[in-house]
Design an enzyme around this catalytic site. Sequence first.
Site, PDB file in Angstrom:
ATOM      1  N   LYS A  69     -46.595  -0.925 -25.672  1.00 56.49           N
ATOM      2  CA  LYS A  69     -45.286  -1.724 -26.106  1.00 56.49           C
ATOM      3  C   LYS A  69     -44.724  -2.966 -25.224  1.00 56.49           C
ATOM      4  O   LYS A  69     -44.481  -3.958 -25.664  1.00 56.49           O
ATOM      5  CB  LYS A  69     -44.014  -0.938 -26.537  1.00 56.49           C
ATOM      6  N   CYS A  74     -28.339   9.604 -30.194  1.00 57.18           N
ATOM      7  CA  CYS A  74     -29.468   9.570 -29.082  1.00 57.18           C
ATOM      8  C   CYS A  74     -28.988  10.313 -27.834  1.00 57.18           C
ATOM      9  O   CYS A  74     -29.697  10.887 -27.375  1.00 57.18           O
ATOM     10  CB  CYS A  74     -29.655   8.201 -28.945  1.00 57.18           C
TER      11      CYS A  74
END
Lengths: 797, 252, 95
Positions: A83, A167
Amino acid sequence: MLTVDRREFLTAAAMAAATAAVAGKAKAVSLPVMGQGGLKWEKAPCRFCGTGCHVMVGTEAGKVVAIQGDQKAEVNRGLLCVKGYHVGLAMYGPDRLTTPMLRKNGRLEPITWDEAIDVIARRIMANPRTFAMYGSGQWTIPEGVAANKFMKGGLSNNYLDGNPRLCMASAVTGFLSTFGVDEPPGVYDDLDVCDVAIMWGNNMAEMHPVIFSRLIDRRSRGEKVMVIDLGTRRTRTTDHADEYLQFNPQSDLAIANGIAHLLLKNGTYDKRYVEKFCNFRQLDPEKPDVMQGKPMTFAEYESALAEYTPERVEQISGVPAAKIRMLGDLFGRRDLRINSLWCMGMNQHTRGTAINCLVHGIHLLSGHLGKPGDAATSLTGQPSACGTVREVGTLCHLLPGGRLIANEEHRKQAEGFWNLPEGRINPKPGYHTVLLFEKFCTPTDKGSDVQTLWVQVTNPGHSLPNLPKLFRGKKDLQDKFLIVSDVYPTATTELADLVLPSAMWVEKNGMYGNSERRTQQWFKMVDPPGQARDDCWQTIAVARRLFDLGFEGMKDKDGKFLFTFTNAKGDEVPVWDWNRYYDINVDEALFESYRPFTRMKHKDLAPYSEYVKARGLRWPVVEQPDGSWRETRWRFSEFDDPYVKKGAEMQFYHSVTKDDKALIWFRPYEAPPEVPDAEYPFWLCTGRVLEHWHTGSMTRRIPQLKRAMPESYVELNREDAVRLGVRSGDLVTITSRRAAVNLPAWIGGRGDPPKGSAFVPFFDEAMLINLVTLDAHDPFSKQPDYKKCAVSITKTV
Amino acid sequence: MTLHTRESARARWLGACWAIGVAGTAIAALAISGQESKTPPVVEGMAMPVSIHHPPARVKGPTQRTLTEPAPNVVPEAKANPAAVPDKYHARFESAQARAKLRAYEGAPPVVPHATEGLSVHACRECHGHGLRAGDKVARMASHTYLANCTQCHVEDQGLTQIGVAPTPVENLFKGLATSGYGSTRAWVGAPPVIPHTTFMRTNCVSCHGEYGYDGWRPDHLSRTNCVQCHTPGAHFEQMSPVFGDEASTAP
Amino acid sequence: MGISGLVITLTQRDEAAGAALAKLRGDPRLTLGERNGPRQAAVGVTPSVEQDEHLVADLRATEGVVDVEIVFVGLDETTEHHTSPRATGTGGVGC
């Protein structure tokens, strides 16, 4: 355009080469290689996860053309993941949002920026109390500073939350409960020296690959490192592990208690460390909703753990008693350095705070905390969940620098730093994420007080759990107004009434803060496309419009606009005018205004200019007598942390008990809220994959990533698949009590779930697994559990 | 979701797995060296027991081998001095093109032109540890020191074909840095060229310039192993160079 | 587009060199640069790799041209490529 430039450049380069050759010069002549026509390299942290790798960004003719791993960066030392290597492509999807759009008669139609800012300002003017803002750990630090000041200091409104609630919130409550202050004591350097690394439900090989490599690549240098993978399915991390211990969902609580039990029973806990540096805690049965709990004695702690014998833990968790003993023995050894690492497995958990506390607890109990290699470190998913959301405090109950809205003294301090009249900050905390969206999806006449919601830098229409209830519910409510600032069309813009095109990453100045307390800085390198503009500018422009409309809250106590900036000559710069926004460095101004907040919790930040020079610095960054700035790696440890008293060895100086001691918590194993039954016989776990970052709105537009992982799937266990008559590639229907989704099955694929369970990655907008997931959440962190709910699985007909 | 290619894709996948499982490394190399290569004798629609429809079980997890085997990063003695070809320039173009096809820009990690899912972590090493040639397929030796988590950087060019997902074109307006031109960095004709790319993670020159390297990029002096004695890294790609990132110094 | 930096070495015979130079100047594919004795710098631009090769072959065949060295090769996005069976196999000498 670029082709012509390149051709001209190449022709010049070819001629230069030929000319030099003709001249027959013997001395070395530096001739350009292709691409060097103005190719420029500059540092930036990667746009994606919380690891905080630095990249070198190659730009040419106003575009990003190449990426290198930054060799000067301590985090990644030149290496990136797939990525990161392709992060530059994230800006060049063909469908970038480039113009503001307002929904008229059901359709989004282009409007001017001026109109867009006006629409927002007038909605706020009409009803400032029912306005809310939702951001994320993708906000840069200055963006978070601006949003926080705008909402809490300007609108006296605490309806501001961010997706780290989905998260990282349980990691926060875990650190707060244990150390009285957020964020890990350890750093990534622990990975370089630990003997044992324990993954607590953590597929680090895919989710934090660069630092996973930092760990396992030690083996190719001949070093020994033992990797223990505690998981609920086999993953790529398992492939690198020495031990794979598969546990039943939720039973990590029992495993941690089993380890503590053995440390006491075998007498192998670190008595000296515990006596000097630790107190014991449990929840108060009278007041179970109070996070601070009540003290317990060592004897009470010991008896609470008595039932967690290896055999009992095996019963609950499915991990053989012998392996629990192995873990107990490892923690019992003083000659080993043990590093626990976790991410969503422990955080997205209805007992997330509890399991975070328990893991800190076994490290404290065994003295495996505070020496290099001995650490319990949570890893973050977003680039600035720590820097922006946790430190700046863009959550509904926080003020900057670890201050609480509910604390009067803290409010006064914030009002002081912001130069606000006393009492400006509303003392009542706002709604946490799940509640905020529940309110937004509830009609006003049914008791909802959230009417207008502005979402920046995140995609809740995709990432929230139980989407039918928490997001899709907005669809037919005429009195609700959704504003979305983003870079691409997403599941969230789908329901937006106003869409604002944003600049991203190196199209703007920015600062992030990674998982190891490292604050990072970068400069704008290329222009955003079309009319896309910085999120921070958008916030300031709306604030200014409110100021111009006479909104009192947009003035400080001297009557000046909240976001007043001056240039070097002392002249005011109207940064709300986009053409003037980059006349000064607004990032620097906002960051410097925020720095004084950071001292209270000893999270000292250095001046902006220090971050320009560095590849990030880990706080507390403390000024030295010679004027230089020194970062801190091991917090609370005398040998490294300048805030620890000489001779103290360890000092938890934000201790909950005010005696410099950390808390070892007892929390029992408790069953999950939804378990498989006859009707919904499978466990469903959701998560991420290497190639896609979160909801994939960026990575699904990068050819190399999208081609590698084109769509979502469901991993099934082979035996289950055979029984269901399902083959790889067959469509199956996953049904929960909330909704059903169809996905292709993958058997023996990337991950391998045990019998009776399934795994689905959540990145795919076309197969939204969050329609199925559960919105039950941890009582303290309010973080939902995306990792376990009950589903049925059938072959789609 | 396109379903029509599923059967053949599955057949191919089964083929790869079958080959790997039965015949070991050598055949694995053939099977994974290209999507188009060896398809095993699987007849579409042929009745098979259900279990065979799944890839053979490989239990993910630690193996003695991955944990104990030393990293292969040895530059082998050149086995052959490649014969001269008349069209070396052409070969260079072809090689540059073939190489660029697998990369988003000069310096990007190449994508993998074969399936990787279902292979164990040391499968990569079997072929790319020392390099391998099978027919006209070449597995190049890794250009960098052994890094264990290969798939962290190198992903499949066409993922999920195993479950029948057809490759779909993905549009993106990114224009990557082009491959460096050959000879652009010589001081004079006959001078040893400066290395036109970064040498970070490309310390193993023979990866591209050695026996299993690219046509047209192999030197006629492969037996000399101290490459950087004559070929110095180009400063503008090298991050540790003092002029790196300095715009003025990189202007033509 | 294929863009090549070339060094064209001309014969020492003035008359033939002059004729060759005139021919080079008239070639639309070429831009001439500095000259140092018999060595003439030039840039060749052609639409494809194949035509690049033709250009070099043409130059070598030109009377008065002794040698052609390719010192720079650049390809831009529009360059066409052909596949040549000669390009495969184990051959290839570099540098």
